[in-house]
Design a protein around this motif. Structure first.
Motif, PDB file in Angstrom:
ATOM      1  N   PHE A  17       0.865  -1.177   0.046  1.00 14.81           N
ATOM      2  CA  PHE A  17       0.044  -0.060  -0.141  1.00 14.81           C
ATOM      3  C   PHE A  17       0.966   1.284   0.037  1.00 14.81           C
ATOM      4  O   PHE A  17       1.530   1.436   0.906  1.00 14.81           O
ATOM      5  CB  PHE A  17      -0.791   0.088   1.097  1.00 14.81           C
ATOM      6  N   TYR A  18       0.832   2.042  -1.188  1.00 17.90           N
ATOM      7  CA  TYR A  18       1.542   3.256  -1.231  1.00 17.90           C
ATOM      8  C   TYR A  18       0.713   4.377  -0.835  1.00 17.90           C
ATOM      9  O   TYR A  18      -0.177   4.734  -1.757  1.00 17.90           O
ATOM     10  CB  TYR A  18       2.343   3.159  -2.386  1.00 17.90           C
ATOM     11  N   HIS A  19       1.004   5.138   0.223  1.00 21.57           N
ATOM     12  CA  HIS A  19       0.293   6.249   0.825  1.00 21.57           C
ATOM     13  C   HIS A  19       0.794   7.563  -0.054  1.00 21.57           C
ATOM     14  O   HIS A  19       1.917   8.036   0.327  1.00 21.57           O
ATOM     15  CB  HIS A  19       0.116   6.460   2.072  1.00 21.57           C
ATOM     16  N   LEU A  20       0.026   8.164  -1.073  1.00 21.27           N
ATOM     17  CA  LEU A  20       0.537   9.511  -1.707  1.00 21.27           C
ATOM     18  C   LEU A  20      -0.017  10.622  -0.757  1.00 21.27           C
ATOM     19  O   LEU A  20      -0.858  10.655  -0.268  1.00 21.27           O
ATOM     20  CB  LEU A  20       0.101   9.643  -2.837  1.00 21.27           C
ATOM     21  N   GLN A  21       1.192  11.646  -0.316  1.00 18.02           N
ATOM     22  CA  GLN A  21       0.763  12.854   0.249  1.00 18.02           C
ATOM     23  C   GLN A  21       1.595  13.700   0.030  1.00 18.02           C
ATOM     24  O   GLN A  21       2.548  13.670  -0.246  1.00 18.02           O
ATOM     25  CB  GLN A  21       0.831  12.533   2.136  1.00 18.02           C
ATOM     26  N   ASP A  22       1.007  14.891  -0.546  1.00 14.06           N
ATOM     27  CA  ASP A  22       1.764  16.071  -1.133  1.00 14.06           C
ATOM     28  C   ASP A  22       2.635  15.430  -2.504  1.00 14.06           C
ATOM     29  O   ASP A  22       4.048  15.938  -2.703  1.00 14.06           O
ATOM     30  CB  ASP A  22       2.637  16.587  -0.287  1.00 14.06           C
ATOM     31  N   MET A  23       2.146  14.598  -2.963  1.00 13.17           N
ATOM     32  CA  MET A  23       2.829  13.945  -4.327  1.00 13.17           C
ATOM     33  C   MET A  23       1.711  13.489  -5.287  1.00 13.17           C
ATOM     34  O   MET A  23       0.488  13.060  -4.726  1.00 13.17           O
ATOM     35  CB  MET A  23       3.715  13.069  -4.091  1.00 13.17           C
ATOM     36  N   THR A  24       2.166  13.333  -6.547  1.00 17.36           N
ATOM     37  CA  THR A  24       1.114  12.865  -7.409  1.00 17.36           C
ATOM     38  C   THR A  24       1.425  11.654  -7.981  1.00 17.36           C
ATOM     39  O   THR A  24       2.649  11.053  -8.061  1.00 17.36           O
ATOM     40  CB  THR A  24       0.979  13.764  -8.743  1.00 17.36           C
ATOM     41  N   LEU A  25       0.493  10.757  -8.500  1.00 14.06           N
ATOM     42  CA  LEU A  25       0.522   9.459  -8.990  1.00 14.06           C
ATOM     43  C   LEU A  25       1.486   9.605 -10.434  1.00 14.06           C
ATOM     44  O   LEU A  25       2.432   8.821 -10.462  1.00 14.06           O
ATOM     45  CB  LEU A  25      -0.736   8.951  -9.455  1.00 14.06           C
ATOM     46  N   GLU A  26       1.396  10.726 -11.042  1.00 14.94           N
ATOM     47  CA  GLU A  26       2.225  10.989 -12.178  1.00 14.94           C
ATOM     48  C   GLU A  26       3.580  10.851 -11.833  1.00 14.94           C
ATOM     49  O   GLU A  26       4.432  10.679 -12.939  1.00 14.94           O
ATOM     50  CB  GLU A  26       1.877  12.128 -13.132  1.00 14.94           C
ATOM     51  N   ASN A  27       4.089  11.431 -10.744  1.00 19.16           N
ATOM     52  CA  ASN A  27       5.625  11.554 -10.436  1.00 19.16           C
ATOM     53  C   ASN A  27       6.013  10.064  -9.698  1.00 19.16           C
ATOM     54  O   ASN A  27       7.114   9.954  -9.918  1.00 19.16           O
ATOM     55  CB  ASN A  27       5.689  12.606  -9.313  1.00 19.16           C
TER      56      ASN A  27
END
Length: 150
Positions: free
Chosen positions: A6-16
């Motif tokens: 499970f990868y929790h994105l915070q202050d980042m985008t899927l595209e990055n």
């Protein structure tokens, strides 16, 4: 046994985040399916993966191409495994596939700033634990490096 990350994105985008994760998957010799929730989103990711960095090449295709079965990475909007992938990425709140146990690894990438995405990830976590899958939770540190959290 299926491993679920499970990868929790915070202050980042899927595209990055997605391109480097896909690059690491290919370096390990894995075949990958990336499942989003719409054809439009799969097409947008397809376009992005061709242009995300000038000095890179990430071989991939969408499920529509005739040789999808030969591609190392295939972007899809529904179920299926057109390239016999052993790793499946689930993005944009895509649901766990019915054949989750057929994969060595599932990678669920979710937006921590979206309450619906958080709820979906929590539900998927519970489902994966119930199925006996090995689950791990990952969050980026202040330098953007992924760290396993407890």
């Amino acid at each position: 046994m299926t491993e679920v990350l499970f990868y929790h994105l915070q202050d980042m985008t899927l595209e990055n985040v997605l391109p480097p994760l896909l690059e690491k998957s290919l370096e390990r010799g894995w075949r990958v399916v990336v499942q989003s929730t719409s054809e439009e989103r799969a097409d947008a990711l397809d376009a992005h993966l061709w242009t995300y960095r000038d000095d890179s090449f990430l071989p991939h295709a969408t499920w529509r191409v005739g040789d999808a079965s030969d591609q190392p990475i295939v972007l899809i909007a529904e179920g299926g495994n057109p390239n016999r992938a052993n790793v499946r990425f689930l993005v944009d709140n895509a649901a766990l596939p019915a054949d989750s146990d057929a994969y060595e690894r599932l990678v669920l990438v979710f937006n921590g700033d979206d309450s619906d995405a958080l709820a979906a990830a929590r539900s998927a976590w519970t489902d994966c634990k119930t199925r006996g899958f090995e689950v791990t939770y990952w969050q980026a540190d202040e330098r953007g490096r992924w760290q396993r959290r407890q």
